[in-house]
Design an enzyme around this catalytic site. Structure first.
Site, short mmCIF file in Angstrom:
data_model
loop_
_atom_site.label_atom_id
_atom_site.label_comp_id
_atom_site.label_asym_id
_atom_site.label_seq_id
_atom_site.Cartn_x
_atom_site.Cartn_y
_atom_site.Cartn_z
N ASP A 1 0.95 -1.26 -0.13
CA ASP A 1 0.04 0.07 -0.08
C ASP A 1 0.93 1.31 0.05
O ASP A 1 2.17 0.97 0.41
CB ASP A 1 -0.92 -0.03 1.31
CG ASP A 1 -2.26 0.91 0.92
OD1 ASP A 1 -2.29 1.73 -0.08
OD2 ASP A 1 -2.96 0.86 1.81
N CYS B 1 -15.18 -22.27 18.89
CA CYS B 1 -14.12 -22.58 17.62
C CYS B 1 -13.23 -23.72 17.89
O CYS B 1 -13.10 -24.25 18.96
CB CYS B 1 -13.16 -21.34 17.62
SG CYS B 1 -11.92 -21.45 16.61
#
Lengths: 486, 486
Positions: A54, A245
């Site tokens: 970026d 999870c």
């Protein structure tokens, strides 16, 4: 793409790669400012996967101006051999006024033009053309249109800027609008990147609307803030009694144990878990796409959180766009799931449903309507030898010529929804009425033998609704509806 | 409880324990027949967790008769120090006729009586009283009733038998009926075990209806058959391009790699994955219960598969039972999620909604109806100093006295659903009409100032529907409805 936020590295790039991510994004501006010795980004990071850089735009969004100009940072990304580079665009925050949004979009476009000579020459890097405008959709659209002219002069992908602040507030519906605006304006074959998005609740909707790649540093930002990402919600670590999870780190510890870890270990734990959760989301979506059940996945996701529901409801505004770009091929022998009233919008249902009506031009004056369920008409005898044309009917899927009964999707759907709701029967009655009107247009009059057999309740209700519809206006002398109860 | 099917052990009991399961079930009949030297089941298995022993009933179901009688096998379970034992019940397969079902239920009951002397004496083992009858609900109910008399003479938990064959066919709706029948008949405080159930698609619904424990060998049976359990569906290994999972084994391999493993390794992989998936499901449900969002979890689960939707729709038949047993306490500051039209049935919404109407006895002849959204009325001024009693109104949540506006759930809900559907506004109009009729009963006449402010569309629609309702019959002279647009 994962943004490993190089400055405070709790998780090594290697660990990120091992979880399954084969690309990372890092910040060329920070590298240029603090690591002047870098000559090859892959060597510097010791990473052979895809590296996107970026430009410092995020720093502009957060801190105002930065100490590098557009041409410099683009040239620098070329020199360090970034795989995917980004020009120094001006992010539009979601809460700015029209003028500010317009200026950021326009200046971003100007800068994309400004570096055309560099990006054209630097062919080993794929260049990203960001579209700005924030939530001002007309500005987004105008600059998406404008940018098409320069795109093929050196750019390889588009990007939609700055949903980060919106994402933080779960403003998913507005992001859906933004994605649609850009996706429907730029060429359909051009890849579209979504900056700063990776939350499991938005990922499937973004992909369904045509986002190809995303990047996010949320795994570590959330971790530092004590936040645990779930596929259905984000939790604060202190609120968890159980980890919902089964990732490698959650399998080894209880929330209580993690809360007692030293801060650095705790952040590392959360960051790793968050990465696993994000990666799982992408695998879920990819698998759903492969098996032709992306719509079903979206229906499921919509019930996971109010923000996801808002994203889904907003996405439904753009169904025509989705239908236009849905390949009309039968997925690998997968039954369509009828899960909720939204299943009617499933492209695998709506596309054939409409096609039957569009192509409905039988020059007949007599129609049999035969109820059916999966691949089987609910009628033992009565229509053999009939001179009428026979159509099968069922809620959600609509009607189809009898000979399609053993074809997809009429032979391959699995009904979960109970057909008791008025709205479902209303829908089917309108659909049948529309088809009958098409016949009347050609043949002037039609006799309809409606068979009502087994699981009768909804069929009787449908019959009553059809009688009501036909009795309105003049159609009652043109459509003669007869019920045949078997 | 995990059934490690001792005869061909791909996964050690230790591994099962490490995944997180702290109890296993094994078969006393097979132990007695083939392992005569066993004197202490924990020593023999080298396992310190909870050991439940089944009696051989499953073998009866599969293979007909077995070579041991009821008293022998109960005595044997006591001797080997099983933590939880089961009498030798006669399972009812789901597809048998009434007479067969009745015989199995009756013989099971007879056998429960037959061993009362043993179970009374053997106090270190918790004894299970199975209720049989299969899908013949009246038989289930009769024997559940009958068994209450003997339960406290030595039994510690009930069990519902034989859903296995139904589960294999995803006949979840019928299992829901069976669970409800037994759960609503036996004492509410008595634990209820569900034999042979562990699929992630049925687990949350079974728990919501009051199942306390379950056992399953599906992880290994599926594994041997090449089936991969997901939280949303079961896949065949060959159909997977990506593993929709982040468990420790799925994180390390791709489906392609697993397909190329030797058969034993492949079964081990699938068995481990299946165990992680089942365990995750229990953690998800426990976490949802802890945070007071079990209903939201069920809504989400319902959209994951047609079989789950059928289970959910069936569960909705038993809402009164669920409401009766829902503790009326505010969960830890958790907003109620409004995800779908089914959110109206959320106990956290329906219970206060009804209570407002039940206790609606204001002796007034003037009511203000004020629209609101989360904790905020959508009206700046107009009702201060009003001599009318003020009620807030909003779709799904209904109406409530104004002073409850900053109380749960009126201040803490998150709206995902779009309020555009007729059925949602219909519902609200009936609710308000019902409340107005209650006032009219007492005061004979009432003036209603309905405020219509911001987000106006659904409010105008509501107003029209109220006008329609009031204009029917004689209520139009007793209820005067005035619209105040702000």
């Amino acid at each position: 793409m994962v943004d490993p936020t190089l400055r405070d590295q709790y998780i090594s790039i290697n660990e990120i790669y091992n979880i399954g991510f084969n690309g990372i994004i890092t910040n060329a501006y920070i590298l240029k400012k603090h690591r002047s010795a870098v000559t090859d980004i892959h060597e510097y990071l010791n990473f052979n996967g895809v590296v996107m850089t970026d430009s410092g735009a995020y720093q502009i969004l957060r801190y105002g101006d930065i100490e590098v100009n557009n041409r410099e940072i683009v040239q620098y990304q070329c020199e360090i051999k970034s795989d995917i580079g980004v020009i120094l665009d001006i992010p539009t925050s979601h809460d700015v006024d029209r003028d500010t949004a317009l200026r950021s979009a326009d200046e971003t476009y100007r800068r994309a033009v400004e570096v055309l000579d560099i990006v054209e020459k630097c062919r080993d890097t794929l260049w990203t053309l960001p579209i700005q405008g924030g939530t001002h959709l007309d500005i987004l659209k105008r600059y998406a249109e404008k940018s098409v002219d320069i795109f093929y002069s050196g750019y390889s992908l588009y990007a939609l800027g700055s949903p980060t602040t919106l994402l933080e507030q779960y403003g998913f519906d507005r992001i859906i609008d933004m994605i649609f605006t850009v996706r429907s304006t730029i060429p359909f074959s051009a890849p579209l990147h979504l900056f700063g998005a990776g939350h499991p609740l938005i990922v499937p909707f973004a992909i369904a609307l045509g986002i190809d790649t995303m990047d996010s540093a949320s795994y570590i930002l959330y971790a530092k803030d004590g936040r645990y990402m779930g596929s259905r919600a984000t939790y604060r670590l202190e609120d968890l009694n159980y980890f919902p999870c089964e990732c490698p780190v959650c399998s080894k510890h209880s929330p209580e144990e993690v809360r007692e870890m030293p801060i650095n270990k705790r952040i590392e734990f959360l960051a790793l878990h968050n990465l696993y959760t994000i990666f799982r989301e992408f695998k879920e979506v990819k698998q759903a796409i492969k098996e032709g059940r992306l719509w079903e996945y979206l229906e499921d996701k919509a019930n996971s959180h109010p923000a996801a529901r808002r994203a889904f409801e907003q996405l439904k505004k753009y169904l025509e766009f989705i239908y236009r770009h849905t390949p009309i091929v039968k997925p690998d022998a997968r039954a369509v799931f009828i899960l909720s009233e939204d299943s009617i919008y499933n492209p695998k249902i709506m596309i054939p449903r409409r096609r039957v009506i569009e192509r409905f031009e039988p020059i007949v004056n007599c129609v049999n309507l035969v109820p059916y369920s999966r691949g089987k008409i609910l009628l033992d005898s009565g229509i053999e030898g009939s001179e009428c044309i026979s159509y099968i009917y069922t809620p959600i899927l609509g009607i189809a010529p009898l000979h399609l009964i053993d074809r997809y999707p009429y032979s391959q759907f699995e009904l979960g929804l109970k057909i008791t709701k008025n709205s479902i029967i209303d829908d089917l009655s309108y659909l049948i009425f529309e088809a009958l009107l098409k016949i009347v247009e050609i043949s002037n009059k039609v006799v309809v033998n409606m068979y009502i057999c087994s699981d009768v309740e909804w069929q009787e209700e449908l019959y009553r609704k059809l009688v009501d519809l036909i009795s309105m206006g003049e159609t009652n002398i043109k459509i003669v509806l007869k019920a045949n109860r078997c």
